[in-house]
Each structure stands twice: as C-alpha cells, then as structure tokens.
Design a protein around this motif. Structure first.
Motif, PDB file in Angstrom:
ATOM      1  N   GLY A 243      13.330  -5.916  -8.042  1.00  0.00           N
ATOM      2  CA  GLY A 243      12.639  -6.598  -9.236  1.00  0.00           C
ATOM      3  C   GLY A 243      12.427  -5.497 -10.242  1.00  0.00           C
ATOM      4  N   ALA A 244      11.323  -5.406 -10.935  1.00  0.00           N
ATOM      5  CA  ALA A 244      11.172  -4.643 -12.026  1.00  0.00           C
ATOM      6  C   ALA A 244      11.366  -2.910 -11.661  1.00  0.00           C
ATOM      7  CB  ALA A 244       9.886  -4.843 -12.552  1.00  0.00           C
ATOM      8  N   VAL A 245      10.880  -2.749 -10.709  1.00  0.00           N
ATOM      9  CA  VAL A 245      10.666  -1.286 -10.354  1.00  0.00           C
ATOM     10  C   VAL A 245      12.200  -0.917  -9.895  1.00  0.00           C
ATOM     11  CG1 VAL A 245       9.675   0.340  -8.724  1.00  0.00           C
ATOM     12  CG2 VAL A 245       8.263  -1.062  -9.680  1.00  0.00           C
ATOM     13  N   SER A 246      12.657  -1.669  -9.012  1.00  0.00           N
ATOM     14  CA  SER A 246      14.084  -1.453  -8.319  1.00  0.00           C
ATOM     15  C   SER A 246      15.103  -1.353  -9.176  1.00  0.00           C
ATOM     16  CB  SER A 246      14.218  -2.369  -7.094  1.00  0.00           C
ATOM     17  OG  SER A 246      13.470  -2.313  -6.086  1.00  0.00           O
TER      18      SER A 246
ATOM     19  N   LYS B   1       1.697   5.667  -6.582  1.00  0.00           N
ATOM     20  CA  LYS B   1       0.472   6.032  -7.585  1.00  0.00           C
ATOM     21  C   LYS B   1       1.162   6.027  -9.044  1.00  0.00           C
ATOM     22  CE  LYS B   1      -1.666  10.074  -7.055  1.00  0.00           C
ATOM     23  NZ  LYS B   1      -3.024  10.927  -6.391  1.00  0.00           N
ATOM     24  N   THR B   2       0.685   4.909  -9.825  1.00  0.00           N
ATOM     25  CA  THR B   2       1.384   5.228 -11.145  1.00  0.00           C
ATOM     26  C   THR B   2       0.118   4.608 -12.000  1.00  0.00           C
ATOM     27  OG1 THR B   2       1.771   2.736 -11.195  1.00  0.00           O
ATOM     28  CG2 THR B   2       3.494   4.426 -10.633  1.00  0.00           C
ATOM     29  N   GLY B   3       0.310   4.356 -13.257  1.00  0.00           N
ATOM     30  CA  GLY B   3      -0.836   3.921 -14.150  1.00  0.00           C
ATOM     31  C   GLY B   3      -2.203   4.382 -13.984  1.00  0.00           C
TER      32      GLY B   3
ATOM     33  N   TRP C 183      17.624  -6.110  -0.789  1.00  0.00           N
ATOM     34  CA  TRP C 183      17.392  -7.497  -0.338  1.00  0.00           C
ATOM     35  C   TRP C 183      16.465  -8.002  -1.176  1.00  0.00           C
ATOM     36  CZ3 TRP C 183      16.795  -3.441   3.275  1.00  0.00           C
ATOM     37  CH2 TRP C 183      17.484  -3.538   4.367  1.00  0.00           C
ATOM     38  N   ASP C 184      16.575  -9.385  -1.607  1.00  0.00           N
ATOM     39  CA  ASP C 184      15.616  -9.908  -2.532  1.00  0.00           C
ATOM     40  C   ASP C 184      15.639 -11.520  -2.263  1.00  0.00           C
ATOM     41  OD1 ASP C 184      14.197  -8.980  -5.114  1.00  0.00           O
ATOM     42  OD2 ASP C 184      14.277 -11.235  -4.743  1.00  0.00           O
ATOM     43  N   ILE C 185      14.744 -12.269  -2.226  1.00  0.00           N
ATOM     44  CA  ILE C 185      14.679 -13.679  -2.175  1.00  0.00           C
ATOM     45  C   ILE C 185      15.300 -14.437  -3.302  1.00  0.00           C
ATOM     46  CG2 ILE C 185      12.365 -13.428  -0.990  1.00  0.00           C
ATOM     47  CD1 ILE C 185      10.749 -14.839  -3.380  1.00  0.00           C
TER      48      ILE C 185
ATOM     49  N   ALA D  75      16.758 -12.228   2.116  1.00  0.00           N
ATOM     50  CA  ALA D  75      15.613 -11.540   2.700  1.00  0.00           C
ATOM     51  C   ALA D  75      14.820 -12.066   3.844  1.00  0.00           C
ATOM     52  CB  ALA D  75      14.606 -11.647   1.375  1.00  0.00           C
ATOM     53  N   VAL D  76      14.040 -11.489   4.225  1.00  0.00           N
ATOM     54  CA  VAL D  76      12.972 -12.101   5.367  1.00  0.00           C
ATOM     55  C   VAL D  76      11.691 -12.201   4.378  1.00  0.00           C
ATOM     56  CG1 VAL D  76      11.570 -11.664   7.188  1.00  0.00           C
ATOM     57  CG2 VAL D  76      13.957 -10.788   7.362  1.00  0.00           C
ATOM     58  N   PHE D  77      11.514 -13.503   4.298  1.00  0.00           N
ATOM     59  CA  PHE D  77      10.485 -13.897   3.359  1.00  0.00           C
ATOM     60  C   PHE D  77       9.645 -15.284   3.815  1.00  0.00           C
ATOM     61  CE2 PHE D  77       8.791 -16.359  -0.391  1.00  0.00           C
ATOM     62  CZ  PHE D  77       8.042 -15.474  -0.882  1.00  0.00           C
TER      63      PHE D  77
ATOM     64  N   ALA E 185       9.845  -2.167  -2.263  1.00  0.00           N
ATOM     65  CA  ALA E 185       9.764  -2.296  -3.649  1.00  0.00           C
ATOM     66  C   ALA E 185       9.583  -3.856  -3.824  1.00  0.00           C
ATOM     67  CB  ALA E 185      10.260  -1.496  -4.616  1.00  0.00           C
ATOM     68  N   ALA E 186       9.066  -4.480  -2.914  1.00  0.00           N
ATOM     69  CA  ALA E 186       9.030  -5.888  -2.926  1.00  0.00           C
ATOM     70  C   ALA E 186       7.529  -6.200  -3.253  1.00  0.00           C
ATOM     71  CB  ALA E 186       9.475  -6.643  -1.676  1.00  0.00           C
ATOM     72  N   SER E 187       7.162  -7.450  -3.505  1.00  0.00           N
ATOM     73  CA  SER E 187       5.935  -8.139  -3.834  1.00  0.00           C
ATOM     74  C   SER E 187       4.744  -7.634  -2.941  1.00  0.00           C
ATOM     75  CB  SER E 187       5.884  -9.514  -3.984  1.00  0.00           C
ATOM     76  OG  SER E 187       7.027  -9.840  -4.784  1.00  0.00           O
TER      77      SER E 187
HETATM   78  N1  LIG Z   1       5.246  -0.719 -11.159  1.00  0.00           N
HETATM   79  C1  LIG Z   1       4.289   0.279 -10.837  1.00  0.00           C
HETATM   80  O1  LIG Z   1       3.809   0.819 -11.344  1.00  0.00           O
HETATM   81  C2  LIG Z   1       3.919  -0.125  -9.173  1.00  0.00           C
HETATM   82  C3  LIG Z   1       2.883   0.668  -8.682  1.00  0.00           C
HETATM   83  C4  LIG Z   1       2.544   0.506  -7.473  1.00  0.00           C
HETATM   84  C5  LIG Z   1       3.068  -0.300  -6.474  1.00  0.00           C
HETATM   85  N2  LIG Z   1       3.745  -1.198  -7.167  1.00  0.00           N
HETATM   86  C6  LIG Z   1       4.254  -2.240  -6.220  1.00  0.00           C
HETATM   87  O2  LIG Z   1       5.721  -2.426  -6.209  1.00  0.00           O
HETATM   88  C7  LIG Z   1       6.275  -3.475  -5.812  1.00  0.00           C
HETATM   89  C8  LIG Z   1       7.400  -3.900  -6.692  1.00  0.00           C
HETATM   90  O3  LIG Z   1       6.731  -4.116  -8.179  1.00  0.00           O
HETATM   91  P1  LIG Z   1       7.609  -4.795  -9.214  1.00  0.00           P
HETATM   92  O4  LIG Z   1       6.847  -4.756 -10.752  1.00  0.00           O
HETATM   93  O5  LIG Z   1       9.025  -4.317  -9.122  1.00  0.00           O
HETATM   94  O6  LIG Z   1       7.523  -6.342  -8.788  1.00  0.00           O
HETATM   95  P2  LIG Z   1       8.599  -7.523  -8.984  1.00  0.00           P
HETATM   96  O7  LIG Z   1       7.637  -8.828  -8.836  1.00  0.00           O
HETATM   97  O8  LIG Z   1       9.270  -7.193 -10.411  1.00  0.00           O
HETATM   98  O9  LIG Z   1       9.563  -7.161  -7.935  1.00  0.00           O
HETATM   99  C9  LIG Z   1       9.312  -7.686  -6.571  1.00  0.00           C
HETATM  100  C10 LIG Z   1      10.572  -8.235  -6.139  1.00  0.00           C
HETATM  101  O10 LIG Z   1      10.349  -8.370  -4.659  1.00  0.00           O
HETATM  102  C11 LIG Z   1      11.047  -9.501  -4.389  1.00  0.00           C
HETATM  103  N3  LIG Z   1      10.495 -10.046  -2.969  1.00  0.00           N
HETATM  104  C12 LIG Z   1       9.162 -10.567  -2.693  1.00  0.00           C
HETATM  105  N4  LIG Z   1       9.033 -10.509  -1.192  1.00  0.00           N
HETATM  106  C13 LIG Z   1      10.059 -10.135  -0.850  1.00  0.00           C
HETATM  107  C14 LIG Z   1      10.668 -10.110   0.412  1.00  0.00           C
HETATM  108  N5  LIG Z   1       9.802 -10.306   1.714  1.00  0.00           N
HETATM  109  N6  LIG Z   1      11.972  -9.400   0.744  1.00  0.00           N
HETATM  110  C15 LIG Z   1      12.865  -9.042  -0.138  1.00  0.00           C
HETATM  111  N7  LIG Z   1      12.397  -9.261  -1.556  1.00  0.00           N
HETATM  112  C16 LIG Z   1      11.209  -9.607  -1.757  1.00  0.00           C
HETATM  113  C17 LIG Z   1      10.621 -10.483  -5.455  1.00  0.00           C
HETATM  114  O11 LIG Z   1      11.646 -11.630  -5.311  1.00  0.00           O
HETATM  115  C18 LIG Z   1      10.746  -9.608  -6.603  1.00  0.00           C
HETATM  116  O12 LIG Z   1      12.087  -9.678  -7.047  1.00  0.00           O
HETATM  117  C19 LIG Z   1       4.944  -4.567  -6.010  1.00  0.00           C
HETATM  118  O13 LIG Z   1       4.527  -4.760  -4.703  1.00  0.00           O
HETATM  119  C20 LIG Z   1       3.895  -3.834  -6.815  1.00  0.00           C
HETATM  120  O14 LIG Z   1       2.465  -4.140  -6.594  1.00  0.00           O
HETATM  121  C21 LIG Z   1       4.220  -1.166  -8.648  1.00  0.00           C
END
Ligand SMILES: NC(=O)c1ccc[n+]([C@@H]2O[C@H](COP(=O)([O-])OP(=O)(O)OC[C@H]3O[C@@H](n4cnc5c(N)ncnc54)[C@H](O)[C@@H]3O)[C@@H](O)[C@H]2O)c1
Length: 438
Positions: free
Chosen positions: A23-26, A247-249, A83-85, A120-122, A169-171
């Motif tokens: 997702g966004a972070v990855s 730990k961000t933000g 991996w992603d869903i 993914a496993v979801f 780095a999944a949801s």
């Molecule tokens: N960005 C930050 O500053 C920050 C800080 C702390 C924690 N996080 C955590 O990092 C994680 C990722 O954040 P993001 O902004 O990239 O979110 P995002 O929603 O953009 O990406 C998460 C991705 O994970 C996928 N996903 C969900 N369940 C899955 C599974 N079981 N297997 C594989 N893929 C799966 C989703 O389809 C999505 O593409 C979140 O849990 C968020 O809370 C982010």
C-alpha cells in the motif's frame, strides 16, 4: 578498554525484502529505494544511510557513518517482493496511494511494474473495511501458513537471495488480546489446524517467517509476532523479531516533547491529540475495531515516559485523548493537532499547540529500510528473539514480558547506537565526560 565485539557474517549476496501489504507505505519505500539507486534521490530520514556514530572520546574525532561502521546490506543488493489482497503492481498501487508525484512514479515505472504481489492470507473478519480478490484459500490456517512458507522459499530461489527479511506494512487488524492459543508453540500450531479465530492473518505470516528462519518486523499495532508462542519460536529458530507500529507523525512528536517536559519537571494536566487523514489506512482505522488496536498503541506512550507513579505531583491523572478522523480530501497528507496543557512554577498553567502537517508514508518509508537492514544485521550477528534496541522505530516497542517498554526517543537512540558499539567491540558511550577535566 575495547571489548572483543561479536562475530558478524558479511552482508554478501542479495537481500530479499518481502513486504506484507503493498500500500502507501510499502510503495513509497520501494519507490524511494529505486530512486536512490538511480541517483535521483537521497535517503533522507534513514539513520542507516545518513546517520553517524561517535566512537571513543569527543577528542578522538571518530564519527563514521553507521553504514560504514557495521556491515549492512548495500541498497543495490536489495530485491523486493510483496503480498497484497489487491493484484495491482507497485506502479498501480503507488498511483492509487497518491503519496508520490506522478512524474516520479512514471520515472520508476519499469521497476515498480515488475513488483507484483503474491496472493495474500486475508479474512475480512480482521479488517472490516477491505475486500480484495488476490487471496489464498486453504482448508485451514495451517495450510495457509504452509502456502506462505512455499512463497518465501520460491521467492528466495527465483531471485537468488542469500538472505530475507519480512516487514508487515499491511492494514491494521482488529483488536485481539493475548489468549490461551497464543501462549505456546504447541497451542498455536493446534490453533492453526483448528482455524482458531484468535489467530489473525498477521500471525500466520509471522509464523511462516519464523519457520523459514526469516526475521520479521511488525509495522502495525496488531499483535502479530508479539505473542509468547511466536517469541519462543523466534528464539528456538534463531530469528530476530521486532515491533510494533512504526513511530511516525504524532507519536514521534510526543516522544520527542514529553521527555523534554519531564526533564524540566514541568507538570501535565492533559494532552489532546487528534488527526485527520484520508488514505486507505485512515479508512481502515475508521472501523472502531481496527481503531481500538491503534488507540492502545498510541495511548501507552505518555504513561511510560512521564512515570506518574514516580512523579504523582506532576503527572498523576493527566487526561490523554487520541482521535483519528477519516477525512478523504487529505489523502496521505495527515494533519495532527496536539493541545497540551502543562503547568510550571507555583502551578501556573501554560499551553502548547502543535499542528503537524505531515506525510505519513514519507515518514514511515525510511523506517522500513532501516528495520530491514538492521534485522538482517542482527541475524548475521547471531541475535535472536525480541530486538529491543530497535524500539527507536516503534510506537509500542516489543520487550521481554517482565520489562516495561522504553519510549523516550533519546534513550532509544542511545540504546540503538550502544548496541552497534557493543557489536563492534567499541566502548559504550555513557556521556559522563569527567575524564576531560581530570
Ligand atoms: N504511514 C505511517 O506513518 C504509519 C505509521 C505507523 C503504522 N502504520 C501502519 O502501516 C500499515 C500500512 O499503512 P499504509 O498507509 O501503507 O496503509 P495502506 O492501506 O495504504 O496499505 C496497506 C495494504 O495492506 C493490504 N493488506 C491488508 N491486509 C492484508 C493481508 N492480510 N495480507 C496482505 N496485504 C494486506 C491492503 O490491501 C493495502 O494495500 C497500516 O497498518 C498502518 O496503520 C503506518
């Protein structure tokens, strides 16, 4: 006196970084590493790439870069998998995430397009707001774990990797408490066969990683590898692990400011924190069950730093409120407000207001890089189980069960750097400094 140090295997060959969730972070992380490799960007925010470490006395003038001091994998030796869903490639996922400019993504199109997520496993039971099609099926959770173990082995062989690291780095999943099935490896494995509801997908990936001897970092607040069964498995299989929740933000700011207030013995009446964000993470956290997991992680920070039991006149019963509001127009550009009510000499009240217009994934991406490189280093240095020295990167650092977590970012950084000094047989730095005046 220089101690002997620890034997560290060289960082030769390719390091595979497998990301759970693309997702966004990855995608921001992957695109950043690709841009750095192309020479079009600098690794800003990454301690492993830009940080230095002082060695010996201040008069010695020895402050090498961390990456020149300990043998870390070179960025050119990194290979990505995920991996992603959703079946979108990193290119499409990066466009969807909307963090990076389109021109930057286009510039990296070839590299990003080649990264396609494995199934993914979801289960929607654990993340209510998402529903994807790129999902594995199996007759029970053990079979799903075995499929992840096969994915890991296939990726390693196909990409010719020497070593691997997995970063979650999944949801954020729904809130789960540690229960009987999490206590021992045997109970956990039985639970996998029995499809126990207390075993979330993130635990299945973590189990598969540890069975494969692959270090695992948990960037989200869900338990994942933070259960006795999996910490024991990590020790048993000589695998380093760490978590939870990058730990961000807002929490980053909290752990920078709170230690400063405490160091001056300034009191706290209350700390109100609210966020608006509009990315997919925000949408997932809009579900009360996922938010509860996040809230627990965010709330623990101040109690531990301020120690109300030690300083009741200053910190007993302060009010701490954390809110996250899903507000689509903001996308990944979160706004975090803090209203902090403090008191000083003679009890006079003061206020601090913070309005942090941050970019979540820009802050998180370098943490993914550092964690992957440090976990790989830890494994080559023979370290196993919970890596508390990586607390620096987490909102809710994983520690041994009898320990409280260290949240103060300055203590965390000292712990991290002293661990590196220890590994290399250098003197630990205490900042005593009396010897300069003898
Ligand atoms: N960005 C930050 O500053 C920050 C800080 C702390 C924690 N996080 C955590 O990092 C994680 C990722 O954040 P993001 O902004 O990239 O979110 P995002 O929603 O953009 O990406 C998460 C991705 O994970 C996928 N996903 C969900 N369940 C899955 C599974 N079981 N297997 C594989 N893929 C799966 C989703 O389809 C999505 O593409 C979140 O849990 C968020 O809370 C982010």
């Amino acid at each position: 006196m220089v101690e002997k140090g620890v034997e560290i295997a060289p960082a030769s060959g390719k390091l595979g970084i497998l990301l759970v969730g693309l997702g966004a972070v990855s995608t921001t992380f992957v695109a950043g590493v690709e841009a750095i490799r192309k020479g079009t960007a600098k690794p800003i925010g990454s301690l492993t790439q830009m940080g230095t470490i002082r060695l010996g006395k201040r008069t010695d003038n020895r402050s090498p870069k961390i990456k020149d001091f300990v043998p870390l994998a070179d960025l050119n030796d990194i290979v990505f998998g995920a991996w992603d869903i959703f079946p979108d490639s990193a290119y499409d996922a990066a466009l969807h995430a909307g963090v990076l400019e389109k021109s930057l993504i286009e510039d990296l199109r070839e590299q990003l397009d080649s990264l396609k997520p494995m199934a993914a496993v979801f289960s929607q039971h654990y993340v209510k707001r998402l529903n994807g099609t790129n999902v594995k099926t199996g007759k029970n959770k053990m079979e799903l774990a075995e499929q992840i173990i096969e994915d890991i082995a296939r990726f390693k062989a196909e990409k010719g990797c020497e070593r691997l690291v997995i970063v979650w780095a999944a949801s954020t999943e729904i809130f789960l408490e540690k229960s009987a099935v999490h206590q021992t490896i045997e109970a956990f494995e039985k639970g996998l066969y029995d499809d126990d509801e207390q075993i979330a997908p993130s635990m299945i990936y973590a189990y598969a990683a540890l069975k494969s001897g692959v270090p695992f970092a948990n960037g989200a607040p869900n338990l994942s590898v933070d259960i006795p069964a999996l910490t024991h498995l990590a020790e048993q299989n000589n695998v380093p692990i760490c978590g939870k929740d990058f730990k961000t933000g807002q929490t980053l700011m909290k752990t920078i400011i709170a230690p400063g207030l405490k160091s001056r013995m300034l009191g706290l009446d209350g700390w109100y924190s609210t966020n608006i964000l509009g990315n997919r993470d925000g949408e997932v956290l809009d579900d009360p069950e996922s938010f509860k997991t996040k809230e627990e992680s965010k709330l623990s920070v101040l109690e531990h730093i301020l120690q109300p039991e030690v300083y009741p006149e200053l910190y007993k019963d302060f009010s701490h409120v954390v809110r996250i509001n899903y507000y689509p127009p903001r996308g990944d550009n979160k706004e975090g407000w803090d209203s902090i009510d403090i008191f000083g000499w003679l009890g006079y009240k003061m206020q601090i207001k913070i309005d942090f217009l941050c970019r979540d994934s820009i802050l998180a991406a370098p943490l993914c890089l550092d964690l992957a490189l440090f976990l790989d280093l830890a494994q080559r240095a023979g370290m196993k189980g919970i890596q508390e020295w990586l607390s620096f990167y987490f909102k809710a650092p994983q520690t041994a069960p009898e320990l409280y977590p260290e949240h103060d970012i300055f203590i965390q950084l000292m712990k991290l750097k002293n661990t590196l000094r220890h590994l290399k047989g250098e003197d630990l730095i205490t900042h005593l400094g009396l010897e300069y005046y003898d």
